[in-house]
Design a protein around this motif. Structure first.
Motif, PDB file in Angstrom:
ATOM      1  N   VAL A  44      44.565  34.909  72.250  1.00  0.00           N
ATOM      2  CA  VAL A  44      43.200  34.568  71.846  1.00  0.00           C
ATOM      3  C   VAL A  44      42.994  33.052  71.872  1.00  0.00           C
ATOM      4  CG1 VAL A  44      41.462  34.854  70.028  1.00  0.00           C
ATOM      5  CG2 VAL A  44      43.173  36.636  70.395  1.00  0.00           C
ATOM      6  N   TYR A  45      43.853  32.298  71.207  1.00  0.00           N
ATOM      7  CA  TYR A  45      43.723  30.838  71.170  1.00  0.00           C
ATOM      8  C   TYR A  45      45.030  30.244  70.653  1.00  0.00           C
ATOM      9  CZ  TYR A  45      43.486  30.567  66.061  1.00  0.00           C
ATOM     10  OH  TYR A  45      43.803  30.624  64.727  1.00  0.00           O
ATOM     11  N   GLY A  46      45.033  28.901  70.554  1.00  0.00           N
ATOM     12  CA  GLY A  46      46.150  28.207  69.907  1.00  0.00           C
ATOM     13  C   GLY A  46      47.472  28.454  70.605  1.00  0.00           C
ATOM     14  N   GLY A  47      47.502  28.187  71.932  1.00  0.00           N
ATOM     15  CA  GLY A  47      48.743  28.362  72.682  1.00  0.00           C
ATOM     16  C   GLY A  47      49.030  29.830  72.922  1.00  0.00           C
ATOM     17  N   LEU A 264      56.477  24.309  73.770  1.00  0.00           N
ATOM     18  CA  LEU A 264      56.354  24.952  75.085  1.00  0.00           C
ATOM     19  C   LEU A 264      54.889  25.035  75.538  1.00  0.00           C
ATOM     20  CD1 LEU A 264      58.947  27.880  74.928  1.00  0.00           C
ATOM     21  CD2 LEU A 264      59.305  25.463  75.434  1.00  0.00           C
ATOM     22  N   ALA A 265      53.963  24.785  74.622  1.00  0.00           N
ATOM     23  CA  ALA A 265      52.538  24.835  74.973  1.00  0.00           C
ATOM     24  C   ALA A 265      51.956  23.439  75.174  1.00  0.00           C
ATOM     25  CB  ALA A 265      51.758  25.589  73.892  1.00  0.00           C
ATOM     26  N   TYR A 266      52.813  22.424  75.139  1.00  0.00           N
ATOM     27  CA  TYR A 266      52.397  21.037  75.405  1.00  0.00           C
ATOM     28  C   TYR A 266      53.026  20.647  76.739  1.00  0.00           C
ATOM     29  CZ  TYR A 266      51.967  15.960  74.805  1.00  0.00           C
ATOM     30  OH  TYR A 266      51.669  14.634  74.973  1.00  0.00           O
ATOM     31  N   LEU A 267      52.206  20.145  77.665  1.00  0.00           N
ATOM     32  CA  LEU A 267      52.735  19.832  79.000  1.00  0.00           C
ATOM     33  C   LEU A 267      53.392  18.440  79.014  1.00  0.00           C
ATOM     34  CD1 LEU A 267      52.950  20.717  82.001  1.00  0.00           C
ATOM     35  CD2 LEU A 267      50.844  19.438  82.402  1.00  0.00           C
ATOM     36  N   PRO A 268      54.698  18.392  79.236  1.00  0.00           N
ATOM     37  CA  PRO A 268      55.352  17.072  79.293  1.00  0.00           C
ATOM     38  C   PRO A 268      54.947  16.322  80.566  1.00  0.00           C
ATOM     39  CG  PRO A 268      56.962  18.842  79.036  1.00  0.00           C
ATOM     40  CD  PRO A 268      55.666  19.483  79.390  1.00  0.00           C
TER      41      PRO A 268
HETATM   42  P1  NAD Z   1      44.947  25.861  73.287  1.00  0.00           P
HETATM   43  O1  NAD Z   1      46.318  26.234  73.648  1.00  0.00           O
HETATM   44  O2  NAD Z   1      43.836  26.822  73.544  1.00  0.00           O
HETATM   45  O3  NAD Z   1      44.558  24.486  73.991  1.00  0.00           O
HETATM   46  C1  NAD Z   1      45.437  23.381  74.095  1.00  0.00           C
HETATM   47  C2  NAD Z   1      44.996  22.561  75.299  1.00  0.00           C
HETATM   48  O4  NAD Z   1      45.823  21.402  75.425  1.00  0.00           O
HETATM   49  C3  NAD Z   1      45.135  23.340  76.612  1.00  0.00           C
HETATM   50  O5  NAD Z   1      43.891  23.355  77.266  1.00  0.00           O
HETATM   51  C4  NAD Z   1      46.197  22.580  77.376  1.00  0.00           C
HETATM   52  O6  NAD Z   1      45.977  22.614  78.762  1.00  0.00           O
HETATM   53  C5  NAD Z   1      46.052  21.185  76.809  1.00  0.00           C
HETATM   54  N1  NAD Z   1      47.272  20.357  76.939  1.00  0.00           N
HETATM   55  C6  NAD Z   1      48.552  20.700  76.652  1.00  0.00           C
HETATM   56  N2  NAD Z   1      49.370  19.677  76.866  1.00  0.00           N
HETATM   57  C7  NAD Z   1      48.612  18.648  77.317  1.00  0.00           C
HETATM   58  C8  NAD Z   1      48.893  17.320  77.685  1.00  0.00           C
HETATM   59  N3  NAD Z   1      50.126  16.823  77.643  1.00  0.00           N
HETATM   60  N4  NAD Z   1      47.861  16.536  78.083  1.00  0.00           N
HETATM   61  C9  NAD Z   1      46.590  17.005  78.143  1.00  0.00           C
HETATM   62  N5  NAD Z   1      46.276  18.275  77.788  1.00  0.00           N
HETATM   63  C10 NAD Z   1      47.275  19.077  77.355  1.00  0.00           C
HETATM   64  O7  NAD Z   1      44.983  25.474  71.743  1.00  0.00           O
HETATM   65  P2  NAD Z   1      43.763  25.270  70.743  1.00  0.00           P
HETATM   66  O8  NAD Z   1      43.355  26.594  70.220  1.00  0.00           O
HETATM   67  O9  NAD Z   1      42.742  24.396  71.336  1.00  0.00           O
HETATM   68  O10 NAD Z   1      44.494  24.507  69.559  1.00  0.00           O
HETATM   69  C11 NAD Z   1      44.960  23.177  69.735  1.00  0.00           C
HETATM   70  C12 NAD Z   1      45.858  22.761  68.606  1.00  0.00           C
HETATM   71  O11 NAD Z   1      45.113  22.600  67.395  1.00  0.00           O
HETATM   72  C13 NAD Z   1      46.948  23.775  68.287  1.00  0.00           C
HETATM   73  O12 NAD Z   1      48.140  23.102  67.988  1.00  0.00           O
HETATM   74  C14 NAD Z   1      46.428  24.484  67.089  1.00  0.00           C
HETATM   75  O13 NAD Z   1      47.454  25.055  66.340  1.00  0.00           O
HETATM   76  C15 NAD Z   1      45.731  23.355  66.365  1.00  0.00           C
HETATM   77  N6  NAD Z   1      44.667  23.810  65.473  1.00  0.00           N
HETATM   78  C16 NAD Z   1      44.047  22.897  64.693  1.00  0.00           C
HETATM   79  C17 NAD Z   1      43.025  23.296  63.844  1.00  0.00           C
HETATM   80  C18 NAD Z   1      42.299  22.334  62.977  1.00  0.00           C
HETATM   81  O14 NAD Z   1      41.494  22.729  62.186  1.00  0.00           O
HETATM   82  N7  NAD Z   1      42.474  21.085  63.102  1.00  0.00           N
HETATM   83  C19 NAD Z   1      42.650  24.621  63.777  1.00  0.00           C
HETATM   84  C20 NAD Z   1      43.303  25.514  64.586  1.00  0.00           C
HETATM   85  C21 NAD Z   1      44.281  25.104  65.441  1.00  0.00           C
END
Ligand code: NAD
Length: 549
Positions: A44-47, A264-268
Motif C-alpha cells: 500500500v505505502y511506506g516501502g 532496502l527501500a532507500y536507493l544507494p
Molecule cells: P514510499 O516507499 O512510498 O516512497 C519513498 C520514495 O523515496 C520512493 O518514491 C523512492 O523512489 C524514493 N527514494 C528512495 N531512495 C531514494 C533516494 N536515495 N533518492 C531519491 N529518492 C529516493 O514511502 P512513503 O509512504 O512515501 O514514506 C516515506 C517515509 O516516510 C517512510 O520511511 C515512512 O515510514 C515515513 N513516514 C513518515 C510519516 C510522517 O508522518 N512523517 C508518516 C508515514 C510514513
C-alpha cells in the motif's frame, strides 16, 4: 492477481451488515491502484507496508468478512486470517496484530527471515489496518508541520523560502503540495520517474524539471518572485543534496521522506533503478551497508545546510538513525518533527482524524466538510484547511477527508456524521478512523515520542492500553502494529476505525471511542509532565488519578 481491486460503491451490501461491509471495502480500497503504491504485491505505502500477507490470505479475509455475523470477530495475524471467534455486538468485528516481534528479535534481518518463510508481513501503520486514504492522509499533517515551522521561523508563511526534500512516494508525495499550500517553493528529489509523474497527475506536484540546472533555475525564480511552486527533479538524494550544498543554492528548509526506515527501500548512490530490488533481495546485507553509507552522505549535506542557517528536521522516516549507523556522527544534530512542531497539538489530544465515504460519492465528503465548518466555526486554521483540501485535493479511491481534531471535538464530528447517515443527508455510512501516528497511540522514540519531557520515549505500554481502550469502547476494528514509520525495533502503535451506519448503537460506540481514543493522548502527555496537557485535562474534565499528586 491481474484484475485491479476496487472497493464496492453505493448502498448494496456484499457482506451481512455495514459493520463488516466497511472493513471489506476499506481493505479493497487500500489496494485500489489509485491508492496503493504496488497493489500487485499487496503493498500500500511506506516501502513494503502491506494490506494482507499474501493473495490466499487476502481472498480468505474477503470471504470471512462477507459472511461474518454481528456477534463474531475475525482475528488477523500479520495479514493472515487465523480465526473467527464468538464475541458480542459491542466487540470489534476485526482484531489485527501486525509485524509484532519479541523485543530481542525485533530487527530487520529476523523480520525478513520470518517474512521469507511466509510467517509475517510488514503492516506499516494504516496499510495493514485498512485505513490508508492515499496521500491526503499525510497531507494535513505535513501542511500543519510546515505551517508551524513557518510560524516559528518565517513569520507565519513560507512565501519567499525554498524547501529541499526527497521522496515522492505514498507519504512523501504530500510534501510539495503542503509547501505550496503554505505559499513556499519546494524542490523535491525523487529517483523513480514514475513516482514523480504520479504526483503530477494527482496535482500534488506542479512541475517536473528536465535536469538539476533546470530545477534550480525554476525554484530560484519562484523564490525570488515569492511565488508558490513545487518542482521535482529525478535523481538520487545522496548525490543531489551534496551538489546543492556545493553550489551554494540558498535553501531555507531541509527535510526528507525517502523510505529510509528500511535500508532496502532507500536507493544507494551508484545503483541503477532497474537493479535496485533484485540487488536488495539477493544481497540484503551488502545493500544495507551501501544504503547506510549513502544516507550518511545525504545527512552530512543536511547538516551542511543546518550549519549554513537552514531549518532542518527529520520527517519521521528514521533517516538520522540509519545515517548514524552509516557513520554520520552528527546525525542527531537536527530534531525530529514531533518535538520541533507537533507535540503541543498532541497535548490537546489532537491528531490525524479521518473518515471515508463508503458510498464512493464525493458529494458525501462535501457534506461532511460543511458539517465540520458548522461544528467548529471558531477554528480558523481548520476552516482554511477544509477549504484548501476541497479545492486542491484529488481523491484517491473512496472519497475521504482528514483534519486534525482533538479531545472533546472528535466525538462531536462522529456523532454528527452518524446523524447525517441516519437522516439520509449522506447516501451511505462512513468509516471514521485515524493514522497510528496519533497523540496517545504510539511509542516511537525517533518520532512521536522523541524527547519526551520525562524521558519516557521508549515506554510502550501506552499504545497497548490504547488498543485495549478502543476495543472496550466499541471500535469496529482495532490493530496493534510494530515498526511502522521508523522500522523494526523502533515503534509500537495502535489504530482504530469505527463505522457510522446511522444506528443508535453506532452513535453510542462513536461517542465512547472518539472520546476515549484522543483522551489517551491527554493522559499520556499529562503523565509525562506537559503543562498544556494538564490544562486541557482540567478544562475538559479528563479524570487522571495522579495529576498534581
Ligand atoms: P514510499 O516507499 O512510498 O516512497 C519513498 C520514495 O523515496 C520512493 O518514491 C523512492 O523512489 C524514493 N527514494 C528512495 N531512495 C531514494 C533516494 N536515495 N533518492 C531519491 N529518492 C529516493 O514511502 P512513503 O509512504 O512515501 O514514506 C516515506 C517515509 O516516510 C517512510 O520511511 C515512512 O515510514 C515515513 N513516514 C513518515 C510519516 C510522517 O508522518 N512523517 C508518516 C508515514 C510514513
Amino acid at each position: 492477481m491481474t484484475k485491479p481491486i476496487r472497493a464496492a460503491r453505493g448502498t448494496q451490501l456484499t457482506a451481512r451488515s455495514w459493520a463488516t461491509e466497511a472493513p471489506l471495502r476499506m481493505l479493497h480500497n487500500n489496494l485500489d491502484p489509485e491508492v496503493a503504491e504496488r497493489p500487485e504485491d499487496l503493498v500500500v505505502y511506506g516501502g513494503t507496508g502491506k494490506a494482507a500477507r499474501d493473495w490466499p490470505s487476502f481472498h480468505a479475509i474477503g470471504r470471512e468478512l462477507s459472511t461474518l455475523g454481528g456477534d463474531e470477530t475475525l482475528l488477523v495475524q500479520s495479514g493472515r486470517p487465523v480465526g473467527v471467534l464468538r464475541t458480542h455486538e459491542w466487540a470489534p468485528r476485526v482484531l489485527l496484530a501486525n509485524s509484532n516481534l519479541v523485543p530481542d528479535w525485533a530487527n530487520w534481518p529476523e523480520f525478513r527471515r520470518l517474512d521469507a518463510l511466509g510467517l509475517t508481513m510488514y503492516g506499516q501503520m494504516t496499510a495493514g489496518s485498512w485505513i490508508y486514504i492515499g496521500t491526503q492522509g499525510i497531507l494535513q499533517g505535513t501542511y500543519e508541520t510546515f505551517a508551524e515551522l513557518a510560524k516559528q521561523r518565517f513569520g507565519g508563511s513560507l512565501a519567499g523560502t525554498l524547501t529541499v526534500t526527497a521522496g515522492l512516494g505514498g507519504m512523501g508525495g504530500a510534501q510539495p503540495l503542503a509547501v505550496t499550500m503554505n505559499d513556499g517553493v519546494a524542490l523535491v528529489v525523487e529517483c523513480d520517474p514514475h513516482r514523480a509523474k504520479r504526483r503530477l497527475e494527482t496535482r500534488y506536484l506542479d512541475e517536473l524539471a528536465d535536469d538539476l540546472d533546470d530545477a534550480i533555475r525554476r525554484v530560484i525564480d519562484a523564490k525570488r518572485a515569492r511565488r508558490a511552486l513545487s518542482v521535482a527533479v529525478i535523481g538520487n538524494a545522496a548525490e543531489i543534496l551534496p551538489e546543492l550544498l556545493r553550489r551554494g543554492v540558498e535553501v531555507d528548509v531541509v527535510t526528507d521522506q525517502t523510505s529510509a526506515h528500511d535500508p532496502l527501500a532507500y536507493l544507494p548512490k551508484g545503483i541503477e533503478m532497474d537493479d535496485w530490488h533484485d540487488y536488495a533481495e539477493k544481497k540484503p546485507d551488502e545493500f544495507t551497508d551501501r544504503s547506510r553509507d549513502s544516507m550518511a552522505e545525504h545527512v552530512d549535506a543536511m547538516i551542511g545546510f543546518l550549519d549554513a542557517g537552514a531549518e532542518v528536521f527529520d520527517y519521521g522516516n528514521s533517516l538520522r538513525g540509519e545515517a548514524k549507523l552509516g557513520g554520520c556522527e552528527r546525525a542527531f544534530d537536527f530534531p525530529g518533527f514531533v518535538p520541533a512542531y507537533i507535540r503541543p497539538l498532541f497535548c490537546e489530544g489532537k491528531g490525524p482524524f479521518r473518515w471515508a465515504a463508503l458510498s464512493g460519492d464525493p458529494a458525501d465528503i462535501a457534506a461532511t466538510d460543511r458539517a465540520i465548518l458548522e461544528l467548529f466555526p471558531e477554528n480558523e486554521s481548520l476552516a482554511r484547511w477544509i477549504k484548501l483540501a476541497g479545492e486542491r485535493v484529488a481523491f484517491q479511491g473512496l472519497p475521504a477527508r482528514i483534519c486534525w481534531l482533538g479531545y472533546g471535538e472528535r466525538h462531536l464530528a462522529g456523532l454528527r456524521f452518524n446523524e447525517m447517515v441516519a437522516s439520509g443527508e449522506l447516501s451511505a455510512p462512513v468509516v471514521i478512523g485515524r493514522d497510528h501516528l496519533d497523540c496517545g497511540s504510539v511509542a516511537s522514540p525517533y518520532r512521536e515520542t522523541e524527547g519526551m519531557a520525562d524521558g519516557s520515549d521508549a515506554i510502550a505500554d501506552w499504545p497497548l492500553l490504547n488498543a485495549l481502550v478502543n476495543t472496550a469502547s466499541g471500535a469496529s476494528w482495532v490493530s496493534i502494529h510494530h515498526g511502522g514509520g521508523v522500522g523494526m525495533g523502533r515503534s509500537i502503535h495502535a489504530g482504530q476505525v469505527t463505522v457510522a451506519d446511522g444506528t443508535p448503537l453506532a452513535g453510542q460506540k462513536i461517542e465512547r471511542v472518539l472520546t476515549n481514543d484522543p483522551a489517551m493522548g491527554v493522559l499520556r502527555h499529562v503523565d509525562a509532565g506537559y503543562e498544556r496537557a494538564e490544562q486541557v485535562a482540567a478544562e475538559r474534565d479528563v479524570r487522571i488519578p495522579m495529576m498534581g499528586v
